[in-house]
Design a protein around this motif. Structure first.
Motif, short mmCIF file in Angstrom:
data_model
loop_
_atom_site.label_atom_id
_atom_site.label_comp_id
_atom_site.label_asym_id
_atom_site.label_seq_id
_atom_site.Cartn_x
_atom_site.Cartn_y
_atom_site.Cartn_z
N TRP A 195 -11.51 16.40 -8.90
CA TRP A 195 -10.41 16.25 -7.96
C TRP A 195 -10.86 16.65 -6.56
CZ3 TRP A 195 -8.80 20.70 -5.42
CH2 TRP A 195 -9.16 21.92 -5.99
N GLU A 196 -10.11 16.24 -5.57
CA GLU A 196 -10.50 16.49 -4.18
C GLU A 196 -9.26 16.52 -3.29
OE1 GLU A 196 -13.52 14.52 -0.83
OE2 GLU A 196 -12.79 13.32 -2.53
N VAL A 197 -9.21 17.52 -2.40
CA VAL A 197 -8.18 17.58 -1.36
C VAL A 197 -8.85 17.21 -0.05
CG1 VAL A 197 -6.60 19.07 -0.06
CG2 VAL A 197 -6.80 19.34 -2.54
N THR A 198 -8.42 16.11 0.54
CA THR A 198 -9.09 15.63 1.74
C THR A 198 -8.15 14.76 2.55
OG1 THR A 198 -11.10 14.53 2.54
CG2 THR A 198 -10.03 13.57 0.61
N LEU A 199 -8.64 14.27 3.68
CA LEU A 199 -7.86 13.39 4.54
C LEU A 199 -7.76 12.01 3.90
CD1 LEU A 199 -9.44 14.35 7.99
CD2 LEU A 199 -7.19 15.02 7.13
N PRO A 200 -6.73 11.27 4.23
CA PRO A 200 -6.57 9.93 3.64
C PRO A 200 -7.63 8.96 4.15
CG PRO A 200 -4.95 10.28 5.35
CD PRO A 200 -5.63 11.60 5.15
N ALA A 201 -7.75 7.84 3.45
CA ALA A 201 -8.71 6.81 3.85
C ALA A 201 -8.36 6.27 5.23
CB ALA A 201 -8.70 5.68 2.83
N GLU A 202 -9.39 5.92 6.00
CA GLU A 202 -9.17 5.42 7.36
C GLU A 202 -8.94 3.91 7.39
OE1 GLU A 202 -12.42 6.65 9.76
OE2 GLU A 202 -11.98 8.79 9.56
N GLU A 203 -9.38 3.21 6.33
CA GLU A 203 -9.19 1.75 6.32
C GLU A 203 -7.71 1.39 6.28
OE1 GLU A 203 -13.05 2.53 4.03
OE2 GLU A 203 -11.03 3.39 4.14
N VAL A 204 -7.37 0.32 6.97
CA VAL A 204 -6.01 -0.20 6.96
C VAL A 204 -6.07 -1.70 6.69
CG1 VAL A 204 -3.86 -0.51 8.24
CG2 VAL A 204 -5.23 1.56 8.59
N PRO A 205 -5.56 -2.17 5.54
CA PRO A 205 -5.04 -1.35 4.44
C PRO A 205 -6.17 -0.70 3.66
CG PRO A 205 -5.07 -3.65 3.81
CD PRO A 205 -5.49 -3.61 5.25
N PRO A 206 -5.87 0.38 2.94
CA PRO A 206 -6.91 1.07 2.17
C PRO A 206 -7.41 0.23 1.01
CG PRO A 206 -4.76 1.95 1.63
CD PRO A 206 -4.55 1.01 2.78
N GLU A 207 -8.59 0.59 0.49
CA GLU A 207 -9.17 -0.17 -0.62
C GLU A 207 -8.36 0.01 -1.89
OE1 GLU A 207 -13.53 -0.79 -2.78
OE2 GLU A 207 -13.31 0.58 -1.10
N LEU A 208 -7.77 1.20 -2.06
CA LEU A 208 -6.90 1.50 -3.20
C LEU A 208 -5.59 2.07 -2.68
CD1 LEU A 208 -9.15 3.30 -5.87
CD2 LEU A 208 -8.13 1.04 -6.05
N PRO A 209 -4.51 2.01 -3.47
CA PRO A 209 -3.27 2.69 -3.07
C PRO A 209 -3.57 4.16 -2.79
CG PRO A 209 -2.87 1.29 -4.97
CD PRO A 209 -4.35 1.29 -4.75
N GLU A 210 -2.92 4.72 -1.79
CA GLU A 210 -3.17 6.09 -1.39
C GLU A 210 -2.16 7.05 -2.01
OE1 GLU A 210 -5.58 7.67 1.04
OE2 GLU A 210 -6.51 5.98 0.02
N PRO A 211 -2.58 8.28 -2.33
CA PRO A 211 -1.63 9.28 -2.84
C PRO A 211 -0.72 9.78 -1.73
CG PRO A 211 -3.83 10.23 -2.62
CD PRO A 211 -3.97 8.77 -2.33
N ALA A 212 0.23 10.64 -2.07
CA ALA A 212 1.18 11.17 -1.10
C ALA A 212 0.45 11.85 0.05
CB ALA A 212 2.13 12.15 -1.77
N LEU A 213 0.90 11.55 1.26
CA LEU A 213 0.26 12.06 2.47
C LEU A 213 0.92 13.36 2.92
CD1 LEU A 213 -1.74 11.47 4.85
CD2 LEU A 213 0.15 10.26 5.94
N GLY A 214 0.11 14.33 3.33
CA GLY A 214 0.63 15.55 3.92
C GLY A 214 1.24 16.53 2.93
N ILE A 215 0.66 16.62 1.73
CA ILE A 215 1.22 17.53 0.72
C ILE A 215 1.13 18.99 1.17
CG2 ILE A 215 0.78 16.00 -1.23
CD1 ILE A 215 -1.76 17.63 -1.79
N ASN A 216 0.21 19.27 2.08
CA ASN A 216 0.01 20.64 2.53
C ASN A 216 1.14 21.15 3.42
OD1 ASN A 216 -1.24 18.54 4.16
ND2 ASN A 216 -1.95 20.17 5.54
N PHE A 217 1.85 20.25 4.11
CA PHE A 217 2.86 20.68 5.07
C PHE A 217 4.04 21.38 4.40
CE2 PHE A 217 1.36 16.94 7.87
CZ PHE A 217 0.37 17.74 8.42
N ALA A 218 4.36 21.01 3.18
CA ALA A 218 5.52 21.59 2.50
C ALA A 218 5.17 22.84 1.69
CB ALA A 218 6.15 20.56 1.57
N ARG A 219 3.89 23.20 1.65
CA ARG A 219 3.46 24.27 0.75
C ARG A 219 4.18 25.59 0.99
NH1 ARG A 219 -2.21 27.34 1.16
NH2 ARG A 219 -0.89 28.48 2.63
#
Length: 240
Positions: A57-81
């Motif tokens: 597993w990995e916690v990192t920034l989202p993909a920069e490609e638009v659109p991304p190569e794969l569906p992206e997981p939820a963005l900004g999970i850290n803000f609600a922590r």
């Protein structure tokens, strides 16, 4: 950025990819939860939790490609922590992770046919969700499904043969070979699971299946119907 595996094609390959990513995410939210929690610093930029096909597993920034190569997981999970109880926040991340896993699996499965997609979902649905694992909730008791269908093939055949007699084309397509598929069928009226002890009838227009009692059709009445239209399809034709 998340690493991308060579795209799986078959139901088995997609399910293997799904299982590996799921294992990685469960590890992040259970065994490695303290490390995961510390990595999700609200002071950092938008972070995502990725599960990789190598079960890491990995916690990192989202993909920069638009659109991304794969569906992206939820963005900004850290803000609600820090604004939620730890258990509630982990549960929220778990729910979003379940959604992401499904989206990736069906992204890979875009070219599967109807029965293959149904089989893929059935394989995934047999596993507890990440949310259930993280919260310790037990899955609700299932209604009779796969096992009851495979034990009572003759009962299934009763309603299938009615379809085949009214539409000979289905015989050429080997429709009878797919009898076991009805074990995963839901009633188009009440959404109840298939039960081989009950009479079912299939709509020749939308191809959905119904409990006979839900659409007020008895086995005897079905024998005299050349082409069955469910209430919804009948209403549509009336409006047109």
């Amino acid at each position: 950025m998340a690493s991308i595996s060579s795209s799986p094609r078959t139901v088995e390959e997609i399910f293997k990819d799904y299982s590996a990513r799921r294992s990685a995410l469960i590890r992040a939210l259970t065994h490695d939860v303290d490390e995961f929690y510390s990595l999700c610093d609200p002071e950092k930029e938008n972070l995502c939790l990725y599960g990789h096909p190598n079960e890491l597993w990995e916690v990192t920034l989202p993909a920069e490609e638009v659109p991304p190569e794969l569906p992206e997981p939820a963005l900004g999970i850290n803000f609600a922590r820090d604004g939620m109880k730890r258990t509630d926040w982990l549960s929220l991340v778990a729910v979003h992770s379940d959604c992401w896993l499904l989206s990736v699996a069906f992204y890979f499965g875009a070219r599967l046919n109807r029965n293959e997609r149904k089989r893929l979902f059935s394989l995934m649905n047999d596993l507890p969700t990440i949310f259930e694992v993280v919260t310790g909730r037990k899955p609700s008791k299932d209604k009779p499904s796969v096992d009851s269908g495979s034990k009572s093939r003759n009962s299934t055949k009763r309603s299938v043969e009615g379809q085949m007699r009214s539409n000979p084309k289905l015989l050429d397509e080997g429709y009878g070979d797919d009898e076991d598929e009805h074990s995963e069928t839901l009633c188009g009226s009440c959404a109840g699971n298939y039960n081989a002890d009950e009479f079912w009838i299939g709509c020749d227009i939308c191809e959905r299946w119904f409990h006979g009692k839900c659409v007020k059709i008895t086995p005897a009445k079905a024998e005299s119907i050349k082409q069955y239209k469910c209430p919804s399809c009948s209403n549509k034709k009336g409006r047109q």
